[in-house]
Write a protein that holds these residues in place. Structure first.
Motif, mmCIF file in Angstrom:
data_model
loop_
_atom_site.group_PDB
_atom_site.id
_atom_site.type_symbol
_atom_site.label_atom_id
_atom_site.label_comp_id
_atom_site.label_asym_id
_atom_site.label_seq_id
_atom_site.Cartn_x
_atom_site.Cartn_y
_atom_site.Cartn_z
ATOM 1 N N VAL A 114 43.938 44.011 36.812
ATOM 2 C CA VAL A 114 42.522 43.501 37.118
ATOM 3 C C VAL A 114 42.874 43.436 38.886
ATOM 4 N N ARG A 115 43.542 42.728 39.473
ATOM 5 C CA ARG A 115 43.815 42.457 40.831
ATOM 6 C C ARG A 115 43.533 43.687 41.521
ATOM 7 N N ARG A 117 41.967 46.462 40.410
ATOM 8 C CA ARG A 117 40.394 46.884 40.195
ATOM 9 C C ARG A 117 39.465 46.013 41.375
ATOM 10 N N PHE A 134 34.034 36.295 38.109
ATOM 11 C CA PHE A 134 34.745 36.700 36.950
ATOM 12 C C PHE A 134 33.999 36.496 35.640
ATOM 13 N N HIS A 155 42.982 33.655 39.173
ATOM 14 C CA HIS A 155 42.428 34.220 40.238
ATOM 15 C C HIS A 155 42.206 33.502 41.494
ATOM 16 N N MET A 194 33.688 40.736 38.905
ATOM 17 C CA MET A 194 34.697 41.567 38.111
ATOM 18 C C MET A 194 34.326 41.424 36.306
ATOM 19 N N HIS A 196 35.468 41.510 33.019
ATOM 20 C CA HIS A 196 36.998 41.731 32.322
ATOM 21 C C HIS A 196 36.792 42.308 31.025
ATOM 22 N N VAL A 228 36.268 48.498 35.182
ATOM 23 C CA VAL A 228 37.071 47.997 34.098
ATOM 24 C C VAL A 228 38.537 48.319 34.195
ATOM 25 N N ILE A 229 39.427 47.721 33.232
ATOM 26 C CA ILE A 229 40.569 47.872 33.219
ATOM 27 C C ILE A 229 41.032 49.538 33.171
#
Length: 413
Positions: A114-115, A117, A134, A155, A194, A196, A228-229
């Motif tokens: 995630v960081r 992205r 977030f 975060h 972001m 998640h 996204v992830i």
């Protein structure tokens, strides 16, 4: 053949999202060549979870399977829907054994993705002048929403942001536009959103649409949206670990670990890495009387203060060969798997017990989930299942009978 794995995914009408999910399942299958890996969906996509389970249990050996929920949070799907699907499958194959793994959660590997992205969306912006919004799915389960807010706070603590706002795309508040409004009212003019989410789909599309609509209405603000992830090795590794943690091949008498109490008073302990894991465990090592040597180029504020106070020795450099000489116990907790592997290998050569924080199976000791009260300590160790160990520990100390037993033992003594 090993026990089959059923990946329980959400499902989507988005063709790209379903394709990415299926690609992830293929990646997982490549990591488990001896196990059948199948996908089942909660809704919208086929096959359903009961259909996937019934097929595997009917055709596979041993009538066993492990279900891993491909979910980041503990909402209704994880707590209710998937267990109900498992029960439905058992009606068709009543002699089967189906083990239900833990959800993905805030695994450090996923947090790292995630960081990445977010960093890609941030681009040339300075995080110290940027607010991160977030966004989580939102659930009817308060704990799931609280977990998302907690992760947003992590975060903030670790990302160097001007601010971080937690938001939800549905079910609960604040909504994404509301969180953007809050950030704007606080002075934010550079915002990274972001969502998640694991894969493309409705949630990703809503995130993009709402962010763009809000940006159009606020010409003095700039908004960038992170991806996204997605299908990646880190996500596949977490799924594989959840599967392995839940395999029904654990020792019938409990954990395979031999339980003992280490007396570390005035004995050398080496801790390699000075992040969150070490920050939690070093104080307990110091409480045991251990002579702790901390090895890491940088250290968290708490560990740095312990070094300044003389409670431990801090060597502000990378790990080197020979650092474990004379150590009775070691903790490898860096964010570099290769360094942790070197520490564990050196410890093995020195006959020094070593906890490897990133991969417990490749260490020679595990850290118990423990709690102390009234001079009594209770430790719980599962079969590489830290979440289950913590749950059992908490249940023990939440029990009125246990608290009464401790009190009785103290008063009788």
């Amino acid at each position: 053949m090993s026990t089959p794995l059923i990946i329980a995914a959400h499902g989507t009408r988005d063709a790209e999202g379903e394709a990415v999910c299926r690609s992830l399942a293929e990646r997982v299958a490549g990591m488990l060549p001896d196990a059948k890996v199948a996908l089942g969906f909660v809704e919208l996509s086929e096959p359903s979870i009961p259909e996937a389970l019934t097929e595997v249990l009917t055709d596979g050996p041993g009538h066993r399977a492990v279900v891993v929920p491909l979910m980041l949070g503990t909402g209704g799907h994880v707590r209710s829907d998937i267990p109900e699907f498992i029960a439905e499958a058992l009606q068709h194959v009543p002699a089967a054994r189906i083990d239900y793994a833990g959800h993905l959660g805030a695994d450090p590997r996923l947090v790292s993705v995630v960081r990445d992205r977010i960093a890609a969306a941030l681009g040339d912006w300075d995080p110290a002048r940027t607010t991160l919004v977030f966004v989580g799915r939102g659930a009817l389960v308060p704990d799931a929403n609280a977990d998302h807010v907690r992760l947003a706070r992590m975060h903030y603590e670790e990302g160097g942001w001007a601010d971080v706002e937690a938001a939800f795309i549905q079910v609960t508040r604040p909504s994404l536009p509301e969180a953007l409004d809050r950030a704007y009212a606080a002075g934010a003019r550079q915002l990274v959103v972001m969502g998640h989410w694991l894969f493309p789909g409705r949630l990703r599309q809503w995130t993009i649409e709402q962010s763009e609509a809000w940006a159009d209405a606020h010409p003095y603000a700039q908004v960038r949206v992170a991806e996204v992830i997605g299908d990646c090795d880190e996500l596949a590794e977490v799924v594989v670990d959840r599967y392995r943690e839940t395999l029904p091949d654990a020792s019938p008498s409990g954990s395979p670990a031999y339980l003992t109490g280490l007396l570390l008073d005035d004995r050398s302990v080496v801790v390699v890495g000075a992040g969150r894991v070490s920050a939690r465990r070093v104080p307990r090592l110091l409480d045991s009387g251990a002579k702790v040597t901390l090895i890491a180029p940088e250290a968290t504020g708490g560990l740095r203060r312990l070094a300044e106070d003389g409670a431990l020795e801090w060597l502000p450099r990378p790990y080197q060969e020979g650092d474990l000489d004379g150590a009775w116990y070691a903790l490898a907790s860096t964010d570099d798997p290769e360094v942790n592997a070197r520490v564990a290998a050196d410890a093995e050569a020195e006959h020094t017990f070593c906890v490897r924080a990133d991969d417990a199976r490749r260490g020679s000791a595990w850290t118990a989930a423990s709690h102390s009260a009234g001079g009594v300590s209770v430790a719980v160790i599962g079969n590489r299942e830290p979440r289950r160990s913590r749950t059992v520990r908490d249940a023990i100390f939440a029990s009125q009978s246990v608290r009464q037993a401790i009190f009785s033992a103290l008063t009788e003594g």
